[in-house]
Design an enzyme around this catalytic site. Structure first.
Site, PDB file in Angstrom:
ATOM      1  N   ASP A  36      -6.364   8.181   6.320  1.00  7.30           N
ATOM      2  CA  ASP A  36      -4.942   8.498   6.153  1.00  7.30           C
ATOM      3  C   ASP A  36      -4.845   9.952   5.703  1.00  7.30           C
ATOM      4  O   ASP A  36      -4.874  10.871   6.531  1.00  7.30           O
ATOM      5  CB  ASP A  36      -4.355   7.507   5.145  1.00  7.30           C
ATOM      6  CG  ASP A  36      -2.864   7.672   4.935  1.00  7.30           C
ATOM      7  OD1 ASP A  36      -2.210   8.330   5.764  1.00  7.30           O
ATOM      8  OD2 ASP A  36      -2.339   7.145   3.935  1.00  7.30           O
ATOM      9  N   VAL A  57       0.156  -0.372   7.526  1.00 11.87           N
ATOM     10  CA  VAL A  57      -0.359  -1.505   8.291  1.00 11.87           C
ATOM     11  C   VAL A  57      -1.230  -2.419   7.429  1.00 11.87           C
ATOM     12  O   VAL A  57      -1.824  -1.982   6.446  1.00 11.87           O
ATOM     13  CB  VAL A  57      -1.170  -1.034   9.525  1.00 11.87           C
ATOM     14  CG1 VAL A  57      -0.264  -0.342  10.525  1.00 11.87           C
ATOM     15  CG2 VAL A  57      -2.332  -0.136   9.131  1.00 11.87           C
TER      16      VAL A  57
HETATM   17  P1  IMP Z   1      -6.954   8.253   2.457  1.00  8.77           P
HETATM   18  O1  IMP Z   1      -7.833   8.631   1.302  1.00  8.77           O
HETATM   19  O2  IMP Z   1      -5.534   8.691   2.245  1.00  8.77           O
HETATM   20  O3  IMP Z   1      -7.484   8.691   3.798  1.00  8.77           O
HETATM   21  O4  IMP Z   1      -6.786   6.700   2.442  1.00  8.77           O
HETATM   22  C1  IMP Z   1      -7.768   5.807   2.638  1.00  8.77           C
HETATM   23  C2  IMP Z   1      -7.446   4.503   1.947  1.00  8.77           C
HETATM   24  O5  IMP Z   1      -6.044   4.295   1.733  1.00  8.77           O
HETATM   25  C3  IMP Z   1      -7.888   3.374   2.826  1.00  8.77           C
HETATM   26  O6  IMP Z   1      -9.235   3.033   2.584  1.00  8.77           O
HETATM   27  C4  IMP Z   1      -6.921   2.269   2.465  1.00  8.77           C
HETATM   28  O7  IMP Z   1      -7.436   1.535   1.361  1.00  8.77           O
HETATM   29  C5  IMP Z   1      -5.660   2.961   2.028  1.00  8.77           C
HETATM   30  N1  IMP Z   1      -4.615   2.985   3.101  1.00  8.77           N
HETATM   31  C6  IMP Z   1      -4.123   4.071   3.744  1.00  8.77           C
HETATM   32  N2  IMP Z   1      -3.197   3.725   4.651  1.00  8.77           N
HETATM   33  C7  IMP Z   1      -3.092   2.373   4.575  1.00  8.77           C
HETATM   34  C8  IMP Z   1      -2.294   1.411   5.296  1.00  8.77           C
HETATM   35  O8  IMP Z   1      -1.489   1.709   6.183  1.00  8.77           O
HETATM   36  N3  IMP Z   1      -2.496   0.106   4.950  1.00  8.77           N
HETATM   37  C9  IMP Z   1      -3.381  -0.290   3.994  1.00  8.77           C
HETATM   38  N4  IMP Z   1      -4.150   0.582   3.312  1.00  8.77           N
HETATM   39  C10 IMP Z   1      -3.997   1.906   3.599  1.00  8.77           C
END
Ligand code: IMP
Ligand code: MG
Length: 192
Positions: free
Chosen positions: A111, A161
């Site tokens: 994300d 999601v």
């Molecule tokens: P990042 O560090 O922002 O890339 O996020 C990674 C973590 O955020 C993932 O391992 C998920 O646990 C959580 N996450 C991000 N987007 C979603 C989503 O749409 N649904 C559920 N978990 C999410």
């Protein structure tokens, strides 16, 4: 083939199904082929970031025709509103020695990119022979840091999601498909 479990009543909380079960299964075969080709003849150390990657990793490693060592890590969330903003940290150490081995880090979704870029930074210090990343889902539009995964299952729009391992407050992980949670059920956000 459709699974006969996955708690059908949970589907009532889903607004739109983005990726159905058959599509996930077909894509995992292809992803397995890509990973097999990249590591042909070598042993791979797979590190799953749990809980989110648990179902994806369980299915993906069974598509791999490679010798595999498996371990799991947990990462603290920077999305915890009870604490000040902090860098994601590994809160459960790996048991395997990853020096001089080929490491593939696997997460459920990319994300902002903060989690995987931080985990890669930590792993690089352990001096693996190689370090690559694989995610089931990639929300291309929401990156806060410059980070791309080496292997990606599906590109998805910037929506919250759940399913196939992804949760909202630890729920919905057992849904066999990936869907957008109804907006009225997304408050307050309690991501894990
Ligand atoms: P990042 O560090 O922002 O890339 O996020 C990674 C973590 O955020 C993932 O391992 C998920 O646990 C959580 N996450 C991000 N987007 C979603 C989503 O749409 N649904 C559920 N978990 C999410
Ligand atoms: Mg999560």
């Amino acid at each position: 083939m459709q699974s006969n479990n996955g708690a059908p009543h949970l589907l009532e909380d889903i607004d739109t199904i983005l990726v159905d079960e058959a599509t996930i299964k077909a894509r995992l075969r292809k992803l397995g082929d890509e990973i097999n080709a990249a590591y042909r003849g070598r042993e791979l150390t797979v590190i799953a970031i749990i809980n989110g990657a648990i179902i994806f990793v369980a299915d993906l490693i069974r598509e791999l025709d490679l010798a595999i060592q498996l371990d799991c890590i947990r990462v603290s969330s920077y999305r915890d509103e009870m604490r000040p903003v902090q860098e994601p940290e590994i809160i459960d150490r790996i048991r395997l020695d990853v020096e001089d081995v080929d490491v593939l880090l696997i997460d459920d979704i990319l994300d902002t990119g903060k989690t995987l870029s931080r985990v890669c930074e930590i792993f690089r210090k352990m001096r693996p022979a190689s370090l690559r990343t694989c995610v089931l889902l990639d929300k291309q539009t929401t990156r806060a840091v410059d980070f791309e995964a080496d292997f990606v299952g599906f590109q998805i729009p910037d929506e919250f999601v759940v399913g196939y391992g992804l949760d909202f407050a630890e729920r919905y992980r057992q849904l066999p498909c990936i869907g957008i949670l109804k907006p009225e059920l997304q408050n307050p956000p309690e991501w894990s």
